[in-house]
Design a protein around this motif. Sequence first.
Motif, PDB file in Angstrom:
ATOM      1  N   SER A 146       0.004   0.418 -13.529  1.00  0.00           N
ATOM      2  CA  SER A 146       0.642  -0.258 -12.252  1.00  0.00           C
ATOM      3  C   SER A 146      -0.243   0.045 -11.193  1.00  0.00           C
ATOM      4  O   SER A 146      -0.269  -1.039 -10.369  1.00  0.00           O
ATOM      5  CB  SER A 146       2.144   0.461 -12.071  1.00  0.00           C
ATOM      6  OG  SER A 146       3.104  -0.142 -13.168  1.00  0.00           O
ATOM      7  N   VAL A 147      -0.671   1.147 -10.954  1.00  0.00           N
ATOM      8  CA  VAL A 147      -1.433   1.524  -9.607  1.00  0.00           C
ATOM      9  C   VAL A 147      -2.881   0.733  -9.801  1.00  0.00           C
ATOM     10  O   VAL A 147      -3.218   0.362  -8.732  1.00  0.00           O
ATOM     11  CB  VAL A 147      -1.683   2.790  -9.389  1.00  0.00           C
ATOM     12  CG1 VAL A 147      -2.585   3.748 -10.181  1.00  0.00           C
ATOM     13  CG2 VAL A 147      -1.834   3.231  -7.860  1.00  0.00           C
ATOM     14  N   GLU A 184      -3.240  -2.160 -11.369  1.00  0.00           N
ATOM     15  CA  GLU A 184      -2.836  -3.617 -11.073  1.00  0.00           C
ATOM     16  C   GLU A 184      -2.764  -3.884  -9.552  1.00  0.00           C
ATOM     17  O   GLU A 184      -3.087  -4.819  -9.124  1.00  0.00           O
ATOM     18  CB  GLU A 184      -1.461  -4.005 -11.741  1.00  0.00           C
ATOM     19  CG  GLU A 184      -1.963  -4.231 -13.440  1.00  0.00           C
ATOM     20  CD  GLU A 184      -0.613  -4.294 -14.177  1.00  0.00           C
ATOM     21  OE1 GLU A 184       0.431  -4.803 -13.431  1.00  0.00           O
ATOM     22  OE2 GLU A 184      -0.664  -4.189 -15.338  1.00  0.00           O
ATOM     23  N   ALA A 185      -2.025  -2.992  -8.934  1.00  0.00           N
ATOM     24  CA  ALA A 185      -1.683  -2.953  -7.549  1.00  0.00           C
ATOM     25  C   ALA A 185      -3.232  -2.836  -6.854  1.00  0.00           C
ATOM     26  O   ALA A 185      -3.140  -3.710  -5.825  1.00  0.00           O
ATOM     27  CB  ALA A 185      -0.931  -1.789  -7.153  1.00  0.00           C
ATOM     28  N   THR A 186      -3.784  -2.199  -7.072  1.00  0.00           N
ATOM     29  CA  THR A 186      -5.492  -2.067  -6.404  1.00  0.00           C
ATOM     30  C   THR A 186      -5.968  -3.433  -6.490  1.00  0.00           C
ATOM     31  O   THR A 186      -6.523  -3.964  -5.489  1.00  0.00           O
ATOM     32  CB  THR A 186      -6.420  -1.135  -7.193  1.00  0.00           C
ATOM     33  OG1 THR A 186      -5.449   0.312  -7.344  1.00  0.00           O
ATOM     34  CG2 THR A 186      -7.608  -0.988  -6.900  1.00  0.00           C
ATOM     35  N   ARG A 220      -4.557  -6.185  -6.882  1.00  0.00           N
ATOM     36  CA  ARG A 220      -3.741  -6.927  -6.041  1.00  0.00           C
ATOM     37  C   ARG A 220      -4.056  -6.888  -4.482  1.00  0.00           C
ATOM     38  O   ARG A 220      -4.185  -7.923  -3.718  1.00  0.00           O
ATOM     39  CB  ARG A 220      -2.169  -6.771  -6.113  1.00  0.00           C
ATOM     40  CG  ARG A 220      -1.330  -7.704  -5.703  1.00  0.00           C
ATOM     41  CD  ARG A 220       0.057  -7.673  -6.196  1.00  0.00           C
ATOM     42  NE  ARG A 220       0.592  -6.491  -6.025  1.00  0.00           N
ATOM     43  CZ  ARG A 220       1.195  -5.781  -7.120  1.00  0.00           C
ATOM     44  NH1 ARG A 220       0.968  -6.055  -8.507  1.00  0.00           N
ATOM     45  NH2 ARG A 220       1.918  -4.400  -6.903  1.00  0.00           N
ATOM     46  N   PHE A 221      -4.170  -5.787  -3.821  1.00  0.00           N
ATOM     47  CA  PHE A 221      -4.660  -5.455  -2.732  1.00  0.00           C
ATOM     48  C   PHE A 221      -5.896  -6.172  -2.421  1.00  0.00           C
ATOM     49  O   PHE A 221      -6.080  -6.950  -1.249  1.00  0.00           O
ATOM     50  CB  PHE A 221      -4.432  -4.082  -2.575  1.00  0.00           C
ATOM     51  CG  PHE A 221      -5.164  -3.769  -1.089  1.00  0.00           C
ATOM     52  CD1 PHE A 221      -4.292  -3.957   0.205  1.00  0.00           C
ATOM     53  CD2 PHE A 221      -6.508  -3.476  -0.829  1.00  0.00           C
ATOM     54  CE1 PHE A 221      -4.988  -3.712   1.422  1.00  0.00           C
ATOM     55  CE2 PHE A 221      -7.001  -3.202   0.375  1.00  0.00           C
ATOM     56  CZ  PHE A 221      -6.142  -3.455   1.727  1.00  0.00           C
ATOM     57  N   ALA A 271       1.344  -4.591  -0.854  1.00  0.00           N
ATOM     58  CA  ALA A 271       0.662  -5.184  -2.055  1.00  0.00           C
ATOM     59  C   ALA A 271       0.467  -4.006  -2.837  1.00  0.00           C
ATOM     60  O   ALA A 271       0.475  -4.144  -4.412  1.00  0.00           O
ATOM     61  CB  ALA A 271      -0.695  -5.659  -1.697  1.00  0.00           C
ATOM     62  N   LEU A 272       0.554  -2.605  -2.533  1.00  0.00           N
ATOM     63  CA  LEU A 272       0.228  -1.531  -3.326  1.00  0.00           C
ATOM     64  C   LEU A 272       1.106  -0.392  -3.094  1.00  0.00           C
ATOM     65  O   LEU A 272       1.058   0.475  -3.706  1.00  0.00           O
ATOM     66  CB  LEU A 272      -1.201  -1.160  -3.450  1.00  0.00           C
ATOM     67  CG  LEU A 272      -1.988  -0.899  -2.377  1.00  0.00           C
ATOM     68  CD1 LEU A 272      -1.423   0.019  -1.346  1.00  0.00           C
ATOM     69  CD2 LEU A 272      -3.349  -0.598  -2.623  1.00  0.00           C
ATOM     70  N   GLU A 291       4.475   0.808  -3.327  1.00  0.00           N
ATOM     71  CA  GLU A 291       5.237   1.460  -4.352  1.00  0.00           C
ATOM     72  C   GLU A 291       4.439   1.867  -5.487  1.00  0.00           C
ATOM     73  O   GLU A 291       4.782   3.216  -6.079  1.00  0.00           O
ATOM     74  CB  GLU A 291       6.192   0.467  -4.942  1.00  0.00           C
ATOM     75  CG  GLU A 291       7.236  -0.062  -3.993  1.00  0.00           C
ATOM     76  CD  GLU A 291       8.052   1.126  -2.907  1.00  0.00           C
ATOM     77  OE1 GLU A 291       8.461   2.090  -3.753  1.00  0.00           O
ATOM     78  OE2 GLU A 291       8.176   1.011  -1.844  1.00  0.00           O
ATOM     79  N   GLU A 292       3.587   1.312  -5.961  1.00  0.00           N
ATOM     80  CA  GLU A 292       2.779   2.091  -6.944  1.00  0.00           C
ATOM     81  C   GLU A 292       1.793   3.254  -6.598  1.00  0.00           C
ATOM     82  O   GLU A 292       1.868   3.994  -7.616  1.00  0.00           O
ATOM     83  CB  GLU A 292       1.733   0.712  -7.313  1.00  0.00           C
ATOM     84  CG  GLU A 292       2.475  -0.263  -8.235  1.00  0.00           C
ATOM     85  CD  GLU A 292       2.877  -1.551  -7.201  1.00  0.00           C
ATOM     86  OE1 GLU A 292       3.539  -2.350  -7.554  1.00  0.00           O
ATOM     87  OE2 GLU A 292       2.687  -1.360  -5.997  1.00  0.00           O
TER      88      GLU A 292
END
Length: 360
Positions: free
Chosen positions: A100-101, A103-105, A107-108, A166-167, A169-170
């Motif tokens: 998840s983290v 993917e969030a990276t 995304r940011f 964008a990141l 919560e992760e």
Amino acid sequence: MPTRASVDLSNITDYVVNEGHGVKGLSEMGLKKLPKQYIQPIEERITKSTVILDDQIPVIDMSNWDIDNKLVGEKICNAAEKWGFFQIINHDISLEILESVKEATYRFFKQPAEEKNKHSKENSSTNNVRYGTSFTPKAEKALEWKDYLSLFYVSDEDAAALWPSALREEALDFLRNSEVVIKKLLEALMKGLNVKEIDQIKESLLMGSKRINVNYYPKCPNPELTVGVGRHSDVSTLTILLQDNIGGLYVKKLDSDTWVHVPPIQGALVINIGDALQIMSNGRYKSIEHRVMANGNNNRISVPIFVNPKPSDVIGPLAEVLESGEEPIYKQVLYSDYVKHFFRKAHDGKDTVDFAKIDN
């Protein structure tokens, strides 16, 4: 997407640093040649002649911690003394949280430059959130091929108000879930230094503050001419690094001029000793130089958590380490002074730790 024709490459710093496009923006132009601002001196490049292939940092299985934490602890201390780096597997942070983290990276960093640039040094409403590129562009002779977002953790409320959605919560999830692992590692490392128990004062000194970074290393033309990150050791107590499956992290072998690649292992975390713990252990645990190679075929990401003393803490060799009559190698240093010294110059290997050495 910008094309080479639409961007004035004679002023790359403006485009990359000031406008917030980062090296990601450069990479996506499809440049065939590395801009001269990124060409590193020959001695700073990673070459096959300095890399050894028949050695690797230790891999430690944490699943036996509850059965025999003494044996696992000895392996951790041994790795901290001989390598300063090791990987841990079966550490109880779920693969789902790690994925998840990552993917969030992505995304940011996929966001438009204007969105990311809201968090740059010039635009951010807080020093605790910082988007940037390279390391210290104003102090560097050659820039590093990396963009990053750095998040200093104060509280969940502070993160909710200030960290990019964008990141957020992760990143918080990864931080929270790393706590148990960090405490186990520090418990083992302190036992190796004759510290019987980590009380509140010690815990605050070892892990009084935390920072999580997300790093993006875009695909690079002429990767052999530059670096993702130059030679340095971390200023932390410990660093917990999540890397993806691309590879590119190199660690200097103790007492040598050779480098060892840290191969990605699915679900593993890379742990390294930082300068603060080298100082507190009076040099027994080693904070080792490492660097990242640029990649010509793939984008790469990594997510380090830096576990640090508080900025207001004074660090020096622990009293327990000196009980046997051992002479201190390092003086007592205000941690914020140490960190400022590190960030005001370009990456320069292990030179920062000399700032804390007692002059003979």
